[in-house]
Design a protein around this motif. Structure first.
Motif, short mmCIF file in Angstrom:
data_model
loop_
_atom_site.label_atom_id
_atom_site.label_comp_id
_atom_site.label_asym_id
_atom_site.label_seq_id
_atom_site.Cartn_x
_atom_site.Cartn_y
_atom_site.Cartn_z
N LYS A 200 59.10 107.22 53.29
CA LYS A 200 59.72 106.75 52.24
C LYS A 200 58.97 107.19 50.85
CE LYS A 200 61.87 102.66 54.44
NZ LYS A 200 62.02 101.17 54.34
N ASP A 201 59.65 107.14 49.93
CA ASP A 201 58.82 107.81 48.62
C ASP A 201 58.48 106.48 47.79
OD1 ASP A 201 60.91 106.59 47.43
OD2 ASP A 201 61.89 108.36 46.57
N HIS A 202 57.75 106.65 46.83
CA HIS A 202 57.12 105.47 46.09
C HIS A 202 58.12 104.28 45.60
CE1 HIS A 202 58.30 107.65 42.61
NE2 HIS A 202 58.32 106.61 41.88
N ASN A 203 59.30 104.65 45.70
CA ASN A 203 60.34 103.77 45.37
C ASN A 203 60.93 103.10 46.28
OD1 ASN A 203 60.42 104.02 42.45
ND2 ASN A 203 61.72 106.07 42.51
N GLY A 204 60.75 103.59 47.62
CA GLY A 204 61.16 102.76 48.81
C GLY A 204 62.28 103.53 49.40
N ARG A 205 62.89 104.72 48.61
CA ARG A 205 63.72 105.28 49.00
C ARG A 205 63.46 106.22 50.21
NH1 ARG A 205 65.81 110.81 48.02
NH2 ARG A 205 63.87 111.01 46.70
N LEU A 206 64.52 106.13 51.21
CA LEU A 206 64.24 106.72 52.55
C LEU A 206 64.35 108.23 52.53
CD1 LEU A 206 63.58 105.85 55.49
CD2 LEU A 206 66.18 105.99 56.14
N LEU A 207 63.31 108.89 52.96
CA LEU A 207 63.40 110.46 52.82
C LEU A 207 63.77 111.01 54.31
CD1 LEU A 207 59.88 111.09 50.96
CD2 LEU A 207 62.34 111.10 49.81
N PHE A 208 63.37 110.20 55.27
CA PHE A 208 63.72 110.81 56.58
C PHE A 208 63.39 109.72 57.60
CE2 PHE A 208 62.84 112.47 60.69
CZ PHE A 208 63.95 113.38 60.88
N ASP A 209 64.48 109.37 58.51
CA ASP A 209 64.25 108.63 59.61
C ASP A 209 64.97 109.18 60.78
OD1 ASP A 209 64.07 106.38 61.20
OD2 ASP A 209 65.42 105.07 59.89
N GLY A 210 64.44 109.64 61.83
CA GLY A 210 64.79 110.25 63.08
C GLY A 210 63.70 110.75 63.84
N LEU A 211 64.11 111.41 64.85
CA LEU A 211 63.36 112.03 65.86
C LEU A 211 62.88 113.27 65.47
CD1 LEU A 211 62.42 111.04 68.77
CD2 LEU A 211 64.23 112.42 69.86
N THR A 219 57.85 118.25 56.01
CA THR A 219 57.19 118.06 54.92
C THR A 219 57.78 116.97 54.00
OG1 THR A 219 56.41 120.29 55.25
CG2 THR A 219 55.88 119.02 52.90
N PHE A 220 57.03 116.07 53.32
CA PHE A 220 57.44 115.28 52.42
C PHE A 220 56.81 115.37 51.13
CE2 PHE A 220 58.19 113.42 56.57
CZ PHE A 220 59.45 113.45 56.64
N THR A 221 57.11 115.09 49.98
CA THR A 221 56.61 115.19 48.58
C THR A 221 56.98 114.24 47.75
OG1 THR A 221 56.39 117.56 48.80
CG2 THR A 221 55.93 116.61 46.54
N ASP A 222 56.03 113.48 47.04
CA ASP A 222 56.38 112.53 46.06
C ASP A 222 55.29 112.58 44.94
OD1 ASP A 222 58.10 110.34 45.40
OD2 ASP A 222 56.19 109.23 45.16
N LYS A 223 55.63 112.09 43.62
CA LYS A 223 54.90 112.30 42.59
C LYS A 223 53.72 110.94 42.77
CE LYS A 223 57.53 109.37 39.58
NZ LYS A 223 58.44 109.32 38.16
N GLU A 224 53.88 110.03 43.58
CA GLU A 224 52.79 109.11 43.79
C GLU A 224 52.24 108.84 45.10
OE1 GLU A 224 53.93 105.47 41.76
OE2 GLU A 224 54.55 106.48 39.76
N LYS A 225 53.22 108.59 46.06
CA LYS A 225 52.93 108.06 47.39
C LYS A 225 53.99 108.31 48.20
CE LYS A 225 53.98 103.13 47.43
NZ LYS A 225 53.42 101.93 47.87
N ILE A 226 53.58 108.27 49.41
CA ILE A 226 54.38 108.67 50.68
C ILE A 226 54.06 107.61 51.55
CG2 ILE A 226 55.20 109.99 52.71
CD1 ILE A 226 56.17 111.11 50.06
N ASP A 227 54.96 106.67 52.06
CA ASP A 227 54.73 105.74 53.41
C ASP A 227 55.51 106.26 54.41
OD1 ASP A 227 53.55 103.75 51.65
OD2 ASP A 227 55.53 103.24 50.77
N LEU A 228 54.62 106.27 55.71
CA LEU A 228 55.17 106.61 57.09
C LEU A 228 54.96 105.71 57.83
CD1 LEU A 228 52.93 109.95 57.29
CD2 LEU A 228 55.44 109.91 56.55
N VAL A 229 55.84 105.94 58.88
CA VAL A 229 55.94 104.93 60.24
C VAL A 229 55.97 106.16 61.20
CG1 VAL A 229 56.73 103.24 61.60
CG2 VAL A 229 56.81 102.88 59.19
N LEU A 230 54.93 106.24 62.10
CA LEU A 230 54.95 107.15 63.17
C LEU A 230 54.91 106.42 64.57
CD1 LEU A 230 51.90 109.52 61.99
CD2 LEU A 230 54.36 109.61 61.49
N GLY A 231 56.10 106.72 65.37
CA GLY A 231 56.39 106.11 66.41
C GLY A 231 55.36 106.33 67.69
#
Length: 267
Positions: A200-211, A219-231
């Motif tokens: 997810k990006d800094h606004n909480g918008r989902l960038l990817f959710d899958g396998l 690769t994910f890019t944002d101007k402030e932060k990237i939140d990750l969850v790794l299974g």
């Protein structure tokens, strides 16, 4: 022509029966006419037991049958009532007049065999000419090939040395090249197996959710932060802002991570 009831017959007349059934069904004459294709004046006339506008007994029976079905009555009973009042069913029309039109139909034109034979001959001649022309070209081509080759020997071709495959770029090099200085860039590669990931990006918008399958990268890019969850964090190679993150994640370990422009540091 109007038909009433005989003294010994207590049934309502045909027209009266159809009218009563239509009213009981909540239908107007216009609606019955629209559904049956029987014109409104004829529907009115039949409901008044006036069959003179039907054009004859055959059409009258047809209209009675159609209207009876439209208003929910048994057509057979009304047709029988009509036949009783008109001297029974009419005798069948002789078959001979039905075929009268066949006798005056123009005779079918016979196929023009002469034109067909001419067309066939032209096609055969053209095919033979094309074959001869093509055969001559093939002969010349064969001769040219024979003249250019050495009899009894086959040309030898030295195998070209196989060019060594270009070395694959180091994943860290690609990650560094793809990392803008004014943004946070996270690159994930499923090295040792597949893993479910969410980003997810800094606004909480989902960038990817899958396998992410083994060998695949994201690769994910944002101007402030990237939140990750790794299974399965242990199966992943992780580059943050072009730098390899060497965390000792275990196989099957679930991790929640946050990265900003100043990382790599686990948030």
């Amino acid at each position: 022509m109007s038909i009433g009831n005989s003294p010994e017959d207590d049934r309502p007349s045909i027209g009266r029966a159809i009218q009563q059934a239509r009213i009981a069904a909540g239908l107007t004459v216009d609606e019955v006419s629209s559904s049956t294709r029987v014109r409104i004046p004829i529907v009115h006339a039949i409901e008044q037991d006036d069959f003179s506008r039907c054009g004859g007994d055959v059409y009258a029976r047809g209209h009675i049958r159609t209207l009876a079905r439209a208003v929910g009555l048994d057509p057979a009973e009304l047709i029988a009532q009509y036949d009783d009042a008109h001297g029974g069913r009419p005798t069948p029309t002789p078959a001979a007049p039905l075929f009268e039109a066949e006798r005056i139909r123009p005779e079918r034109r016979r196929p023009n065999w002469t034109a067909a034979m001419v067309a066939a001959i032209v096609a055969v001649v053209g095919f033979v000419g094309f074959t001869l022309f093509s055969g001559g070209d093939e002969g010349n081509s064969s001769a040219n090939v024979a003249e250019g080759s050495t009899s009894g020997t086959k040309p030898t071709t030295k195998p070209s040395p196989s060019k060594p495959a270009d070395p694959k770029p180091n994943p860290s090099d690609s990650a560094i090249a793809a990392a803008p200085q004014d943004k946070v860039t996270v690159r994930l590669t499923a090295k040792d197996g597949k893993s479910w990931i969410s980003a997810k990006d800094h606004n909480g918008r989902l960038l990817f959710d899958g396998l992410l399958l083994q060998g695949q990268s994201k690769t994910f890019t944002d101007k402030e932060k990237i939140d990750l969850v790794l299974g399965d964090a242990g199966a992943m190679d992780l580059f943050v802002n072009g730098k390899d993150v060497k965390d000792e994640f275990q196989p099957g370990q679930v991790e929640r991570l946050t990265y900003t422009k100043g990382d790599p540091e686990v948030g």
